[in-house]
Design a protein around this motif. Structure first.
Motif, PDB file in Angstrom:
ATOM      1  N   PRO A 129       1.107   2.747  -1.637  1.00 34.26           N
ATOM      2  CA  PRO A 129       1.340   3.707  -2.725  1.00 34.26           C
ATOM      3  C   PRO A 129       2.609   3.432  -3.512  1.00 34.26           C
ATOM      4  CG  PRO A 129       0.693   4.839  -0.717  1.00 34.26           C
ATOM      5  CD  PRO A 129       0.927   3.408  -0.342  1.00 34.26           C
ATOM      6  N   TRP A 141      -5.886   9.333  -8.393  1.00 37.66           N
ATOM      7  CA  TRP A 141      -5.834  10.731  -7.963  1.00 37.66           C
ATOM      8  C   TRP A 141      -6.544  11.637  -8.966  1.00 37.66           C
ATOM      9  CZ3 TRP A 141      -4.540  13.171  -3.572  1.00 37.66           C
ATOM     10  CH2 TRP A 141      -3.907  12.416  -2.594  1.00 37.66           C
ATOM     11  N   THR A 180       0.070  14.421  -5.637  1.00 37.30           N
ATOM     12  CA  THR A 180       0.043  13.024  -6.076  1.00 37.30           C
ATOM     13  C   THR A 180       1.411  12.379  -5.932  1.00 37.30           C
ATOM     14  OG1 THR A 180      -1.690  13.576  -7.666  1.00 37.30           O
ATOM     15  CG2 THR A 180      -0.536  11.486  -7.976  1.00 37.30           C
ATOM     16  N   TRP A 183       2.380  11.652  -2.293  1.00 40.12           N
ATOM     17  CA  TRP A 183       1.730  10.442  -1.784  1.00 40.12           C
ATOM     18  C   TRP A 183       2.455   9.186  -2.258  1.00 40.12           C
ATOM     19  CZ3 TRP A 183      -1.111   6.506  -4.315  1.00 40.12           C
ATOM     20  CH2 TRP A 183      -1.865   5.672  -3.476  1.00 40.12           C
TER      21      TRP A 183
END
Length: 312
Positions: A129, A141, A180, A183
């Protein structure tokens, strides 16, 4: 007969020329970096400050005329009802991201501090990520949050729950972009905190175990105090980065719906390139720069304190 030793001429005193040459050489090495900072940071910053005091519109690009209005753009920004919304969203987005990024990153760092088969491979996979472009992460996402065809709602339907309007609901849009960003930011916290854990001597844990300390006591009285300097740096860097996040929000929600995810960064973009109020957009940008600079100075202060503790 008395012998007189021949007089030895004293060596010429070294002048200041070598020192001046060294300084000149040092400035020559620094010159490219200074030129880069002035051209790509100093000039845009100064131009942004000047623009924030002007009535700069699309017409100004053609005529070159931008009347000086002083602090009128700042007054218009502060009087705008959307300003408070953007500030609240920025605070919620930053706080929510930092708390979970740091908490999950710390938990994973403690988990990977123990050696087991495949730990290096798992750590490498968790870096993905952080390595992906933010636009790509945001697009992925956004697809996952899709109300009809997204993976998250498909999983909810699978267990008998109703679908969640992640991107079309004013109540769910901000948690969606926060999720989002969490992550995306977990790998950064994992890497830095894992490095800090590896620097703690294993003998301290062995001594604590001999004294009867359990896992929680060892973490509380050994790990956390010794990890505190690294923790301060991680949180400060995360704060400076998160407070100016733009691309993730723009890709996932675009600041909507109904300004539910509008932050200072996205609002500055909207004022400048949506409403073409370049002066007000520059004013919002300067407010954000001041906030980021304040936290940046706090980071430098904490880093200096950390170095002083390490040297003591």
């Amino acid at each position: 007969m008395t012998l007189v030793a021949p007089a030895v001429a004293a060596p010429p005193r070294a002048g200041r020329k070598p020192r001046r040459d060294n300084r000149f050489s040092a400035w020559l090495f620094l010159l490219p970096a200074l030129a880069y900072i002035v051209v790509f940071f100093g000039y845009p910053l100064a131009a942004n400050v000047v623009m924030s005091t002007q009535d700069y519109t699309v017409k100004s690009f053609y005529t070159g005329e931008a009347p000086f209005v002083g602090f009128a753009n700042y007054a218009a920004v502060f009087d705008n009802p959307l300003f408070s919304t953007a500030v609240v969203n920025t605070v919620l987005f930053t706080a929510g991201s930092l708390v979970f990024q740091f908490g999950i990153g710390l938990a994973l760092a403690v988990f990977f501090s123990g050696r087991f088969l495949g730990s290096a491979l798992l750590r490498s996979l968790l870096l993905l990520p952080w390595l992906l472009p933010l636009v790509v992460s945001g697009a992925v996402w956004r697809w996952m949050f899709d109300e009809d065809h997204g993976v998250l709602n498909a999983a909810l339907r699978l267990v008998g729950l109703d679908a969640v309007p992640w991107l079309s609901s004013t109540g769910w849009a901000l948690p969606a972009v926060i999720l989002t960003n969490i992550w995306i930011g977990i790998p950064f916290n994992l890497v830095i905190l894992h490095g800090g854990l590896r620097a703690i001597p294993a003998s301290l844990y062995e001594a604590a175990s001999l004294d009867g300390a359990g896992p929680w006591q060892r973490f509380r009285h050994v790990t956390w105090p010794l990890l505190r300097p690294v923790t301060g740096i991680v949180l400060m860097l995360g704060l400076v980065y998160t407070i100016k996040v733009f691309d993730v929000i723009m890709v996932v929600t675009g600041g909507g719906p109904a300004n539910a995810t509008q932050t200072l960064t996205t609002w500055s973009y909207r004022l400048s390139f949506g409403d073409f109020a370049f002066g007000q957009g520059a004013a919002v940008g300067n407010v954000l720069i001041l906030v980021a600079t304040a936290f940046g100075l706090l980071y430098l202060r904490s880093a200096k304190a950390t170095l002083a503790e390490a040297a003591a």
